[in-house]
Design a protein around this motif. Sequence first.
Motif, mmCIF file in Angstrom:
data_model
loop_
_atom_site.group_PDB
_atom_site.id
_atom_site.type_symbol
_atom_site.label_atom_id
_atom_site.label_comp_id
_atom_site.label_asym_id
_atom_site.label_seq_id
_atom_site.Cartn_x
_atom_site.Cartn_y
_atom_site.Cartn_z
ATOM 1 N N GLN A 93 -16.628 -40.885 16.664
ATOM 2 C CA GLN A 93 -16.550 -39.761 15.728
ATOM 3 C C GLN A 93 -15.762 -40.152 14.485
ATOM 4 O O GLN A 93 -14.974 -41.104 14.493
ATOM 5 N N SER A 94 -15.952 -39.369 13.431
ATOM 6 C CA SER A 94 -15.134 -39.562 12.247
ATOM 7 C C SER A 94 -13.747 -38.967 12.537
ATOM 8 O O SER A 94 -13.647 -37.869 13.080
ATOM 9 N N PRO A 95 -12.672 -39.677 12.187
ATOM 10 C CA PRO A 95 -11.337 -39.115 12.421
ATOM 11 C C PRO A 95 -11.157 -37.759 11.726
ATOM 12 O O PRO A 95 -10.380 -36.932 12.175
ATOM 13 N N PHE A 96 -11.921 -37.561 10.661
ATOM 14 C CA PHE A 96 -11.768 -36.324 9.886
ATOM 15 C C PHE A 96 -12.310 -35.097 10.613
ATOM 16 O O PHE A 96 -11.992 -33.975 10.270
ATOM 17 N N ASP A 97 -13.168 -35.330 11.616
ATOM 18 C CA ASP A 97 -13.724 -34.206 12.374
ATOM 19 C C ASP A 97 -12.846 -33.781 13.546
ATOM 20 O O ASP A 97 -13.189 -32.855 14.269
ATOM 21 N N LEU A 98 -11.721 -34.478 13.750
ATOM 22 C CA LEU A 98 -10.868 -34.170 14.898
ATOM 23 C C LEU A 98 -9.847 -33.083 14.564
ATOM 24 O O LEU A 98 -9.604 -32.783 13.396
ATOM 25 N N SER A 99 -9.232 -32.527 15.604
ATOM 26 C CA SER A 99 -8.171 -31.536 15.413
ATOM 27 C C SER A 99 -6.902 -32.234 14.909
ATOM 28 O O SER A 99 -6.799 -33.471 14.970
ATOM 29 N N GLY A 100 -5.944 -31.427 14.449
ATOM 30 C CA GLY A 100 -4.683 -31.985 13.948
ATOM 31 C C GLY A 100 -3.987 -32.868 14.971
ATOM 32 O O GLY A 100 -3.542 -33.971 14.654
ATOM 33 N N GLY A 101 -3.926 -32.362 16.205
ATOM 34 C CA GLY A 101 -3.256 -33.127 17.259
ATOM 35 C C GLY A 101 -3.988 -34.421 17.586
ATOM 36 O O GLY A 101 -3.379 -35.460 17.834
ATOM 37 N N GLN A 102 -5.327 -34.361 17.558
ATOM 38 C CA GLN A 102 -6.117 -35.569 17.841
ATOM 39 C C GLN A 102 -5.956 -36.613 16.739
ATOM 40 O O GLN A 102 -5.888 -37.811 17.005
ATOM 41 N N LYS A 103 -5.886 -36.138 15.482
ATOM 42 C CA LYS A 103 -5.679 -37.080 14.371
ATOM 43 C C LYS A 103 -4.355 -37.820 14.537
ATOM 44 O O LYS A 103 -4.250 -39.017 14.289
ATOM 45 N N ARG A 104 -3.326 -37.079 14.945
ATOM 46 C CA ARG A 104 -2.021 -37.715 15.196
ATOM 47 C C ARG A 104 -2.173 -38.800 16.254
ATOM 48 O O ARG A 104 -1.592 -39.873 16.155
ATOM 49 N N ARG A 105 -2.949 -38.487 17.297
ATOM 50 C CA ARG A 105 -3.124 -39.457 18.379
ATOM 51 C C ARG A 105 -3.865 -40.701 17.880
ATOM 52 O O ARG A 105 -3.555 -41.814 18.307
ATOM 53 N N VAL A 106 -4.824 -40.516 16.990
ATOM 54 C CA VAL A 106 -5.520 -41.682 16.420
ATOM 55 C C VAL A 106 -4.521 -42.559 15.665
ATOM 56 O O VAL A 106 -4.513 -43.783 15.814
ATOM 57 N N ALA A 107 -3.666 -41.911 14.885
ATOM 58 C CA ALA A 107 -2.676 -42.670 14.113
ATOM 59 C C ALA A 107 -1.719 -43.414 15.044
ATOM 60 O O ALA A 107 -1.362 -44.572 14.800
ATOM 61 N N ILE A 108 -1.329 -42.771 16.132
ATOM 62 C CA ILE A 108 -0.430 -43.427 17.096
ATOM 63 C C ILE A 108 -1.170 -44.579 17.784
ATOM 64 O O ILE A 108 -0.624 -45.670 17.953
ATOM 65 N N ALA A 109 -2.439 -44.335 18.137
ATOM 66 C CA ALA A 109 -3.228 -45.391 18.784
ATOM 67 C C ALA A 109 -3.349 -46.609 17.876
ATOM 68 O O ALA A 109 -3.294 -47.753 18.336
ATOM 69 N N SER A 110 -3.502 -46.382 16.572
ATOM 70 C CA SER A 110 -3.701 -47.530 15.689
ATOM 71 C C SER A 110 -2.435 -48.381 15.603
ATOM 72 O O SER A 110 -2.513 -49.581 15.367
ATOM 73 N N VAL A 111 -1.290 -47.787 15.853
ATOM 74 C CA VAL A 111 -0.056 -48.571 15.923
ATOM 75 C C VAL A 111 0.087 -49.213 17.311
ATOM 76 O O VAL A 111 0.436 -50.389 17.440
ATOM 77 N N LEU A 112 -0.229 -48.436 18.349
ATOM 78 C CA LEU A 112 -0.126 -48.963 19.726
ATOM 79 C C LEU A 112 -1.042 -50.163 19.963
ATOM 80 O O LEU A 112 -0.734 -51.036 20.768
ATOM 81 N N ALA A 113 -2.182 -50.181 19.260
ATOM 82 C CA ALA A 113 -3.139 -51.270 19.447
ATOM 83 C C ALA A 113 -2.538 -52.620 19.054
ATOM 84 O O ALA A 113 -3.023 -53.669 19.464
ATOM 85 N N MET A 114 -1.470 -52.587 18.270
ATOM 86 C CA MET A 114 -0.794 -53.843 17.885
ATOM 87 C C MET A 114 0.246 -54.248 18.925
ATOM 88 O O MET A 114 0.961 -55.216 18.736
ATOM 89 N N ASP A 115 0.332 -53.472 20.005
ATOM 90 C CA ASP A 115 1.211 -53.777 21.131
ATOM 91 C C ASP A 115 2.688 -53.849 20.744
ATOM 92 O O ASP A 115 3.361 -54.859 20.996
ATOM 93 N N PRO A 116 3.216 -52.781 20.147
ATOM 94 C CA PRO A 116 4.616 -52.802 19.705
ATOM 95 C C PRO A 116 5.588 -52.741 20.877
ATOM 96 O O PRO A 116 5.256 -52.213 21.934
ATOM 97 N N GLU A 117 6.781 -53.275 20.661
ATOM 98 C CA GLU A 117 7.860 -53.119 21.654
ATOM 99 C C GLU A 117 8.660 -51.874 21.344
ATOM 100 O O GLU A 117 9.222 -51.241 22.233
ATOM 101 N N ILE A 118 8.739 -51.567 20.051
ATOM 102 C CA ILE A 118 9.440 -50.359 19.623
ATOM 103 C C ILE A 118 8.424 -49.502 18.872
ATOM 104 O O ILE A 118 7.728 -49.995 17.979
ATOM 105 N N LEU A 119 8.331 -48.245 19.255
ATOM 106 C CA LEU A 119 7.435 -47.320 18.566
ATOM 107 C C LEU A 119 8.291 -46.273 17.869
ATOM 108 O O LEU A 119 9.062 -45.560 18.515
ATOM 109 N N VAL A 120 8.169 -46.228 16.542
ATOM 110 C CA VAL A 120 8.962 -45.300 15.746
ATOM 111 C C VAL A 120 8.023 -44.226 15.225
ATOM 112 O O VAL A 120 7.017 -44.541 14.576
#
Length: 284
Positions: free
Chosen positions: A142-169
């Motif tokens: 899906q397009s990220p723009f078609d998601l709910s506010g909470g889902q968009k936040r999760r996409v943004a968090i996923a895009s950081v998590l995909a880099m396998d961080p040790e610290i998530l800010v």
Amino acid sequence: MEDMKLIADHLVFQYDKSRSDARRALDDVSFVLHKGEFVGLIGHTGSGKSTLVQHLNALIRPDSGSIYYEGADIYEKDYDRKALRGKVGLVFQYPEYQLFEETVLSEVIYGPVNMGMDKKDAELAAYDAIRRVGLEEECIDQSPFDLSGGQKRRVAIASVLAMDPEILVLDEPTAGLDPAGRSELLEMIKELKEKEGITIVLVSHSMDDVAEAADRIIVMDKGRIIYDDVPVRVFEHINELEEMGLAAPQMSYLLRDLKKAGFPVNTDIITLKDAREEILKVLS
Ligand SMILES: Nc1ncnc2c1ncn2[C@@H]1O[C@H](COP(=O)(O)OP(=O)(O)O)[C@@H](O)[C@H]1O
Ligand SMILES: [Mg+2]
């Protein structure tokens, strides 16, 4: 020294350097972040939270002071700051404004590819991250723009998590979400720490948000750290917190009122769950 992850050492930063009288956004900030901690970073608007977190992965260079990650100075000339941004992952305030790809999958793949991961591995990392943030599989195309506010936040968090961080800010990750969206997102962030051992720095101006999850709370005011302690010790300073435009968690006030009214309750309790148990115990 084994468990030491990140040290902020006397950070000073001022945005407008042409004015010697301008207020410092960071005024001598020091702390140590340990592996596996969940730290709540709290402060009124303008207290310097966003400025501080942008130092943690070297997006901003301090006027003086430094940051050491695993013993190395992140502002040294030859330090690999690009790799650092994978290790110390920062989710900006209102990250949905920075979504730009056509699908959720390509949005989440972007980070790891940019870090130099090959396409196939990046795709696997992206699928994994999308699952970890609790997004449904069918969101992927899906397009990220078609998601709910909470889902968009999760996409943004996923895009950081995909880099396998040790610290998530996460800078104010619940801002603008409705109460259900807030608690679901906080629950997911808590699980990242509990199940995966990711170190979390959660920026918020809501004590109720951090009280539920943080092992430690850092309170900022006017660019300085005022308190850095376990939640119960921080909430003992209700009056000072209120003077800074903050508040203690709702449960803290409720239990204090009950105690004043003569009920023998423990006023060190800060979460809803513990407060419920304490009140039921006293009433029975
Ligand atoms: N890009 C900027 N340019 C100039 N001043 C800024 C900028 N960003 C923040 N500030 C100022 O720095 C101080 C700290 O802001 P900020 O770190 O955004 O605080 P918080 O995230 O706690 O609301 C405030 O006085 C704010 O006005
Ligand atoms: Mg901010």
